[in-house]
Motif scaffolding. Structure first.
Motif, short mmCIF file in Angstrom:
data_model
loop_
_atom_site.label_atom_id
_atom_site.label_comp_id
_atom_site.label_asym_id
_atom_site.label_seq_id
_atom_site.Cartn_x
_atom_site.Cartn_y
_atom_site.Cartn_z
N LYS A 18 0.48 -1.97 -0.49
CA LYS A 18 -0.03 0.19 0.05
C LYS A 18 0.71 1.34 0.05
N ASN A 20 0.14 5.59 1.08
CA ASN A 20 -0.74 5.86 1.20
C ASN A 20 -2.14 5.67 1.98
N GLY A 21 -2.57 4.28 1.91
CA GLY A 21 -4.18 3.40 2.21
C GLY A 21 -4.44 2.85 1.15
N ARG A 22 -3.59 3.09 0.19
CA ARG A 22 -4.05 2.40 -1.29
C ARG A 22 -3.39 1.27 -1.90
N LYS A 23 -3.91 0.21 -2.01
CA LYS A 23 -3.40 -0.82 -2.49
C LYS A 23 -2.64 -1.17 -3.37
N VAL A 24 -1.29 -1.42 -3.76
CA VAL A 24 -0.61 -1.52 -4.30
C VAL A 24 -0.51 -2.61 -5.09
N LYS A 25 -0.93 -3.39 -6.48
CA LYS A 25 -0.84 -4.98 -7.29
C LYS A 25 0.25 -5.39 -8.00
N GLU A 29 1.22 0.18 -11.11
CA GLU A 29 0.02 0.73 -10.47
C GLU A 29 1.15 1.92 -9.81
N LEU A 33 1.60 5.34 -8.18
CA LEU A 33 0.66 6.69 -7.47
C LEU A 33 2.44 7.44 -6.85
N ARG A 36 2.43 10.11 -8.18
CA ARG A 36 0.99 11.44 -8.72
C ARG A 36 1.48 12.77 -7.91
#
Length: 65
Positions: A18, A20-25, A29, A33, A36
């Motif tokens: 993750k 900043n709390g967003r999943k990374v797959k 990706e 992130l 940005r």
């Protein structure tokens, strides 16, 4: 190598799960992130290190640092 991730304690075999709390797959990706954000921004990075989850804080560097 002295990069931002290295200074924050990210190890070679760590798997970023993750940002900043967003999943990374996927690697793209992850790049999106990170891309940005701007130099000087701090990212909260959750990594899986040999089965243990660790939260690290990475401050992005500029291209000339």
């Amino acid at each position: 190598t002295g990069g931002a991730a290295d200074k924050a304690g990210v190890k070679i075999d760590d798997i970023v799960t993750k940002i900043n709390g967003r999943k990374v797959k996927t690697a793209p990706e992850l790049q999106e992130l990170v891309g940005r954000n701007r130099p000087g921004d701090e990212l909260e990075v959750l990594v899986n290190r040999k089965g243990d989850l660790k939260t690290l804080y990475v401050t992005l560097k500029g291209g000339d640092e």
